[in-house]
Design an enzyme around this catalytic site. Structure first.
Site, mmCIF file in Angstrom:
data_model
loop_
_atom_site.group_PDB
_atom_site.id
_atom_site.type_symbol
_atom_site.label_atom_id
_atom_site.label_comp_id
_atom_site.label_asym_id
_atom_site.label_seq_id
_atom_site.Cartn_x
_atom_site.Cartn_y
_atom_site.Cartn_z
ATOM 1 N N ASN A 84 29.743 40.478 32.418
ATOM 2 C CA ASN A 84 28.915 41.244 33.373
ATOM 3 C C ASN A 84 28.837 42.708 32.961
ATOM 4 O OD1 ASN A 84 27.897 39.837 35.962
ATOM 5 N ND2 ASN A 84 29.894 38.911 35.580
ATOM 6 N N LEU B 145 40.451 42.528 38.843
ATOM 7 C CA LEU B 145 41.309 41.677 39.669
ATOM 8 C C LEU B 145 42.290 42.395 40.583
ATOM 9 C CD1 LEU B 145 42.083 38.724 37.230
ATOM 10 C CD2 LEU B 145 40.283 38.960 38.929
ATOM 11 N N LEU C 158 43.546 44.981 43.588
ATOM 12 C CA LEU C 158 43.048 45.593 44.821
ATOM 13 C C LEU C 158 42.872 47.096 44.602
ATOM 14 C CD1 LEU C 158 42.463 44.825 47.766
ATOM 15 C CD2 LEU C 158 44.829 45.426 48.292
ATOM 16 N N ASN D 100 31.072 45.801 44.253
ATOM 17 C CA ASN D 100 31.778 44.661 43.652
ATOM 18 C C ASN D 100 30.873 43.448 43.664
ATOM 19 O OD1 ASN D 100 34.044 43.144 42.657
ATOM 20 N ND2 ASN D 100 34.390 42.351 44.725
ATOM 21 N N HIS E 165 31.161 39.222 43.903
ATOM 22 C CA HIS E 165 32.053 38.090 44.161
ATOM 23 C C HIS E 165 31.287 36.805 43.825
ATOM 24 C CE1 HIS E 165 35.520 36.123 45.912
ATOM 25 N NE2 HIS E 165 34.669 35.254 46.422
ATOM 26 N N GLU F 195 24.537 36.207 38.179
ATOM 27 C CA GLU F 195 25.133 37.555 38.113
ATOM 28 C C GLU F 195 24.380 38.426 37.120
ATOM 29 O OE1 GLU F 195 29.740 36.751 39.351
ATOM 30 O OE2 GLU F 195 29.266 36.560 37.238
HETATM 31 C C1 GRF Z 1 32.483 36.992 37.434
HETATM 32 O O1 GRF Z 1 32.112 35.696 37.838
HETATM 33 C C2 GRF Z 1 32.666 37.896 38.628
HETATM 34 O O2 GRF Z 1 31.832 37.598 39.696
HETATM 35 C C3 GRF Z 1 34.069 37.592 39.019
HETATM 36 O O3 GRF Z 1 34.765 37.419 37.812
HETATM 37 C C4 GRF Z 1 33.863 36.973 36.806
HETATM 38 C C5 GRF Z 1 33.974 37.933 35.658
HETATM 39 O O4 GRF Z 1 33.322 37.474 34.507
HETATM 40 N N1 GRF Z 1 34.556 38.575 39.934
HETATM 41 P P1 GRF Z 1 33.085 38.470 33.286
HETATM 42 O O5 GRF Z 1 34.444 39.117 32.957
HETATM 43 O O6 GRF Z 1 32.092 39.491 33.716
HETATM 44 O O7 GRF Z 1 32.609 37.638 32.152
#
Ligand code: GRF
Length: 194
Positions: free
Chosen positions: A17, A88, A90, A105, A107, A177
């Site tokens: 992402n 990951l 908080l 963020n 999710h 995403e």
């Molecule tokens: C994504 O699915 C995001 O929504 C989640 O963790 C994943 C991260 O994937 N929180 P990447 O590291 O961006 O490939």
């Protein structure tokens, strides 16, 4: 003070992402990705940032929880917006207070379903599969002091078929995403620039 909006991305893992976000904002007139931060020195996200010549910083749990060094780094780089992309840990209250309404963020499910502590990555897709739900999706939301309760900015859905494995679901989610997160970040920053 710069007139650009300046993004810092936090990522703990692969960073696919983050890479889509780097690409989307390359050459953008008013928004720049200036920093990639990670709690994980092995995160592939760091390699991806280097390919795009984006500076990286790594911090450990003690720095994150017991000091405000990360906030100092963000101030030094004049960061205006924080983007969490597969991050990951908080976010501590001091950071949320320093960036009110300026942390976003993503999710990988339709919050409030499949959210909360321990719900990340494949665990989410495994839970979706086990639930028998016929659809899932993504939620893009602001981060506030209440875990997973920030204002929802965007949700989009995909179908889950009985044959889909958790891995298949993860792939569908990643496609959603990549299409939506960068453009929603852009809209959000434009409506709330500095
Ligand atoms: C994504 O699915 C995001 O929504 C989640 O963790 C994943 C991260 O994937 N929180 P990447 O590291 O961006 O490939």
């Amino acid at each position: 003070m710069s007139t650009q909006s300046r993004i810092a991305i936090f990522a703990s893992g692969s960073g696919s992402n983050a890479e889509e976000i780097f690409k989307y904002f390359q050459g953008h007139a008013s928004i720049e990705v200036v920093l990639l931060l990670s709690n994980n020195p092995e995160a592939y996200a760091l390699e991806r940032a280097k390919k795009f010549h984006i500076p990286t910083l790594v911090f450990n749990r003690k720095q994150w929880r017991e000091s405000e060094i990360v906030l100092e780094w963000l101030k030094e780089k004049e960061i205006t917006h924080v983007v969490l992309a597969g991050f990951l840990w908080l976010v501590p209250v001091y950071l949320i207070r320093a960036f009110p309404g300026k942390i976003i963020n993503i999710h990988p499910a339709l919050l409030p379903k499949f959210g909360g502590k321990g719900m990340y990555g494949m665990k989410v897709h495994e839970a979706v599969k086990a639930s028998g739900d016929t659809e899932t999706g993504i939620t893009i939301h602001e981060v506030n002091e209440q875990y997973d309760e920030g204002k929802i900015l965007h949700q989009s859905k995909c179908v889950v078929t009985p044959n889909d494995s958790p891995n298949d679901i993860a792939q569908k989610i990643h496609q959603l995403e990549y299409v939506h997160y960068p453009r929603i970040i852009e809209q959000w920053i434009k409506s709330n620039p500095f």
